[in-house]
Write a protein that holds these residues in place. Structure first.
Motif, PDB file in Angstrom:
ATOM      1  N   THR A   1      -2.532   0.907 -10.830  1.00 21.52           N
ATOM      2  CA  THR A   1      -1.366   1.541 -10.210  1.00 21.52           C
ATOM      3  C   THR A   1      -0.089   0.795 -10.607  1.00 21.52           C
TER       4      THR A   1
ATOM      5  N   ARG B   1       0.938   6.690  -6.740  1.00 21.65           N
ATOM      6  CA  ARG B   1      -0.206   7.566  -7.022  1.00 21.65           C
ATOM      7  C   ARG B   1       0.166   9.035  -6.808  1.00 21.65           C
TER       8      ARG B   1
ATOM      9  N   ASP C   1      -5.735  -4.411  -5.313  1.00 26.55           N
ATOM     10  CA  ASP C   1      -6.072  -2.998  -5.260  1.00 26.55           C
ATOM     11  C   ASP C   1      -5.389  -2.235  -6.399  1.00 26.55           C
ATOM     12  N   ALA C   2      -4.107  -2.527  -6.596  1.00 23.93           N
ATOM     13  CA  ALA C   2      -3.351  -1.848  -7.653  1.00 23.93           C
ATOM     14  C   ALA C   2      -3.844  -2.260  -9.035  1.00 23.93           C
TER      15      ALA C   2
ATOM     16  N   PRO D   1       0.067  -3.641 -11.625  1.00 27.60           N
ATOM     17  CA  PRO D   1       1.120  -4.267 -10.830  1.00 27.60           C
ATOM     18  C   PRO D   1       1.769  -5.458 -11.546  1.00 27.60           C
TER      19      PRO D   1
ATOM     20  N   HIS E   1       0.837  -1.206   0.000  1.00 23.77           N
ATOM     21  CA  HIS E   1       0.000   0.000   0.000  1.00 23.77           C
ATOM     22  C   HIS E   1       0.873   1.258   0.000  1.00 23.77           C
TER      23      HIS E   1
ATOM     24  N   SER F   1      -8.502   4.177  -2.093  1.00 20.74           N
ATOM     25  CA  SER F   1      -8.718   2.869  -2.689  1.00 20.74           C
ATOM     26  C   SER F   1     -10.095   2.876  -3.327  1.00 20.74           C
TER      27      SER F   1
ATOM     28  N   LEU G   1       3.239  -0.913 -10.281  1.00 21.70           N
ATOM     29  CA  LEU G   1       4.072  -1.450  -9.208  1.00 21.70           C
ATOM     30  C   LEU G   1       4.971  -2.537  -9.777  1.00 21.70           C
TER      31      LEU G   1
ATOM     32  N   GLN H   1       1.914   1.798  -3.416  1.00 15.97           N
ATOM     33  CA  GLN H   1       0.788   2.349  -4.176  1.00 15.97           C
ATOM     34  C   GLN H   1       0.651   3.846  -3.925  1.00 15.97           C
TER      35      GLN H   1
END
Lengths: 196, 578
Positions: free
Chosen positions: B110, B79, B104-105, B172, B72, B430, B112, B75
């Motif tokens: 996002t 972001r 989540d990513a 990700p 997180h 999120s 990663l 992330q």
């Protein structure tokens, strides 16, 4: 839109784990894969998946785009049965005695275009290729004579309207390929996107 | 750092150095411009941590308290900065702890690169200590993943990883490296960035004819409406977007992920879409004649009931991911491409226009929402504080210049409804996955991603307890984040639904809290708890002015609800104001 049979053809890199990556796109939506074949193509390092599912065209087109989105997938197409030429291979093991004794069996096999691929003292293995109904019919016909074992392969299919994928692949190698290769799936669908 | 010994291989012209796989990983990071790694060591990633020991002057490593915190944080970093976030975790439990962050990513696009250690290659599949099949576990939640069992692969695989993570629609990537590969010495030929993968087309060729078709629809429209998502931010197309709406004169509403792409006080910005979005944009979605969706994916929390969503409108959908076009909402014209490229093309083809009558409708609805919802929320008549007035005061003090990181729930909706932003990448939350526990670690990462900005993490009492252990990271790495807990002593959003849709049967939403100020104190983080309105402004000021991390717990109304609200299964135009 009602569900019908679609044959999905996917060209991919030869990569460990890709089978799973493609399979979960179906299982995620709880779609059963009726038949799955994966094998090398005529082009070295490129693999081809042939997947048969029953779905609505709307869902199949979304699935194809989600498949094609995977990094190692080159192209994904979907076709209805009338757009492809397809075959399945089936093997039948029957008692050699039954064949020798009952001439009828031999005639039966000839009728269904079956070919003996192994003949042993105790058993004989026949092979046919064809559509599902054809192999199903031969099973039915053989059953009274004792079918010892039966196996069927997944579907393999040729897309009727396809062009030379080898040529297209060469284009993929270029960093800036022509529009023909990077066609716009969404935009071209009004014409014939998924027909190669 | 020790200097690498150059070894000229016999018969090989290229200069190579003999290094092990672990070093090759770190060399790749340096070549990709990585400065900060969020991670947690363990058995199977020890060789990489051993190599990191010699790179501490080039690579900053933030030791988190749980791998979920690491991802997180990465992330939040990504972001806030637009760069790729990087994570280290060990095999087995270390790797499985990344899964929530990966999901989540993935859903929030996002970028990663996560490196997980893995058991020795010869032990794969034998149920070795801390072995887990991380590649198969993470396949559905990664854009790409790959297992390295031979060190010679590391430079090319990492180059691919960074390229894939932050190109096209970002996402990700997880690289699982077996311990033997980390230890294995090999002849390293240097690092070459990846620029092309034949089966991967991150930047489609934009087809002009469809941009033209879109422009024609816009030019003919009488009530056009722009809705935009994070694609504008990810495409670094904020300027292009602003030029587009300003020339077109079209009102524009943001999704929760698109928020802050334009300043929240932009005259054409008409607010937030979705379940708890603003009244006007939701109602008028079902009244516009041309709906122009840019870099957004019609999430169900945005569309409400799909079969009653914008049925009267012609839909233009600009997206870089072709699988998004037509996925949920059928597009009349789909423009597949990077909005950094497609927006200027579109802008050049549209007429300069204004829609005063149409814009007035948005303003009328805004007025109505102000009167029935916003003003009462900002100025409660009771003694209990409301979340809205806290955020309103926060805006006043930060002047919209802070990066605000939110967790998930009522406080998230209230913050996104009321927070003011002047610059892009300021709203970090999120969105797609709705991961409680996201905010605290994400705020840590955001501070590293935007070190010059004030970072405020707004968190509920439920979510804060999910990743509370990251206070240890804040303490140890001296991360200057402001933690604002809005405590309503309930799992508020679930309670709200239970109140509205389950006859007030409050089933397991009554959550107790520890003394957060004492907890923070234990981590050497100063804090304060307040309940009274007269203390609010001063306390917020103290928090913001404190040099270093600070925790402020604000007790808010126990049974306050978030409105407006589009009840599930309802159309966006059935949005309720109370």
């Amino acid at each position: 839109m009602s569900k019908r049979e679609f044959t999905v053809t996917v060209y991919t890199e030869n990569q460990v784990g890709l089978l799973n990556r493609i399979a979960i796109i179906f299982s995620r939506r709880k779609i059963n894969v009726e038949s799955l074949n994966t094998s090398p193509t005529e082009v070295e390092s490129v693999h081809r998946f042939t997947i048969v599912i029953n779905e609505t065209e709307e869902v199949v087109s979304k699935l194809c785009r989600q498949i094609e989105k995977q990094v190692e997938v080159l192209k994904a197409y979907y076709n209805t049965e009338d757009e492809i030429v397809w075959q399945e291979l089936a093997l039948y093991k029957v008692s050699t005695d039954a064949i020798a004794e009952k001439v009828k069996v031999e005639r039966l096999l000839r009728e269904y275009g079956a070919r003996a691929v192994a003949i042993r003292k105790d058993y004989t293995v026949f092979e046919t290729t064809g559509h599902r109904e054809e192999t199903d019919n031969l099973i039915k016909a053989l059953e009274p004579y004792g079918l010892i074992e039966f196996v069927r392969s997944a579907r393999v299919a040729i897309i009727k309207g396809s062009s030379d994928f080898h040529e297209r692949l060469k284009e993929f190698e270029y960093k800036e390929p022509g529009e023909e290769v990077v066609e716009n799936e969404f935009l071209d669908k009004k014409e014939e996107v998924f027909s190669m | 750092m020790e200097t690498l010994e150059l070894v000229k291989q016999q018969g090989v012209k290229k200069a190579t150095t003999n290094i092990n796989g672990s070093k090759a990983v770190l060399e790749a990071f340096i070549a990709e411009g990585v400065e900060t790694i969020f991670g947690y060591p363990g058995g199977a990633i020890m060789p990489i941590y051993d190599a990191l020991y010699d790179y501490h002057d080039k690579l900053k490593h933030i030791l988190v308290r749980h791998e979920q915190g690491a991802i997180h944080a990465a992330q939040g970093f990504a972001r806030a900065s637009g760069k790729t976030g990087v994570v280290f975790a060990t095999s087995g439990p270390g790797a499985t702890n990344l899964v929530t962050g990966l999901a989540d990513a993935m859903i929030d696009s996002t970028p990663l690169v996560c490196i997980t250690g893995q058991v020795y290659a010869h032990l794969l599949g034998t149920d070795a200590f801390q072995e887990t099949d991380v590649i198969n576990i993470t396949t559905p939640v990664t854009k790409w993943n790959y297992q390295v069992t031979d060190a010679t692969e590391i430079p090319t695989v990492l180059a691919k990883a960074f390229y894939i993570a932050n190109s096209g629609r970002p996402g990700p990537v997880l690289i699982d490296i077996t311990k033997n590969a980390q230890l294995q010495p090999f002849d390293y030929e240097g690092y070459t960035k990846c620029e092309h993968i034949r089966s991967y087309r991150p930047n489609p060729i934009v087809r002009k004819e469809f941009v033209e078709a879109a422009a024609q629809l816009i030019n003919e429209a009488e009530k056009p409406f722009v809705i935009f998502g994070q694609g504008v931010i990810l495409g670094k197309a904020e300027k292009e977007f602003k030029q587009f709406i300003e020339k077109a004169g079209i009102p524009a509403a943001w999704t929760i992920m698109g928020m802050s792409a334009i300043p929240t006080d932009h005259p054409l910005g008409v607010g937030m879409l979705g379940m708890h979005g603003n009244y006007g944009p939701n109602v008028l979605t079902n009244e516009c004649d041309v709906l122009i969706a840019i870099g957004m994916r019609f999430d169900d929390r945005v569309t409400g009931r799909l079969d009653k969503y914008a049925k009267q409108a012609k839909v233009i959908h600009l997206d870089i991911d072709p699988s998004e076009i037509d996925k949920n909402v059928k597009a009349t014209v789909g423009v597949w491409g990077d909005c950094k490229e497609t927006l200027p093309m579109l802008t050049s083809l549209i007429e300069q226009k204004v829609y005063p009558q149409w814009l007035k409708k948005f303003n009328d609805y805004k007025q109505l929402e102000e009167e029935t919802c916003i003003v009462p929320e900002m100025n409660p008549v009771c003694d209990e504080l409301s979340m809205a007035e806290v955020i309103n005061l926060l805006n006043e003090l930060t002047e919209g210049n802070a990066v605000v990181v939110t967790d998930v729930g009522q406080h998230q909706m209230v913050t996104c409804r009321y927070a003011k932003y002047n610059s892009s990448k300021s709203n970090i939350t999120s969105g797609g996955l709705g991961t409680m526990g996201f905010a605290l670690p994400a705020a840590i990462g955001a501070k590293f991603g935007a070190p010059d900005k004030t970072v405020v993490a707004v968190i509920g009492d439920g979510g804060f307890q999910m990743t509370i252990q990251e206070l240890g990271t804040i303490m140890q790495s001296e991360v200057n984040v402001k933690i604002l807990i809005l405590n309503n002593q309930f799992l508020g959003m679930v309670r709200q639904w239970q109140q509205l849709f389950h006859d007030k049967r409050y089933s397991f939403v009554d959550i107790a809290s520890p003394d957060y100020v004492q907890v923070a104190k234990g981590y050497n983080i100063p804090g304060y708890k307040l309940e009274k309105r007269e203390e609010l402004k001063h306390s917020l000021q103290n928090m913001l002015e404190h040099n270093g991390a600070y925790l402020l717990e604000v007790m808010v109304g126990k049974e306050d609800n978030v409105f407006p609200m589009v009840p599930q299964g309802c159309s966006v135009s059935e949005i309720r104001l109370k």
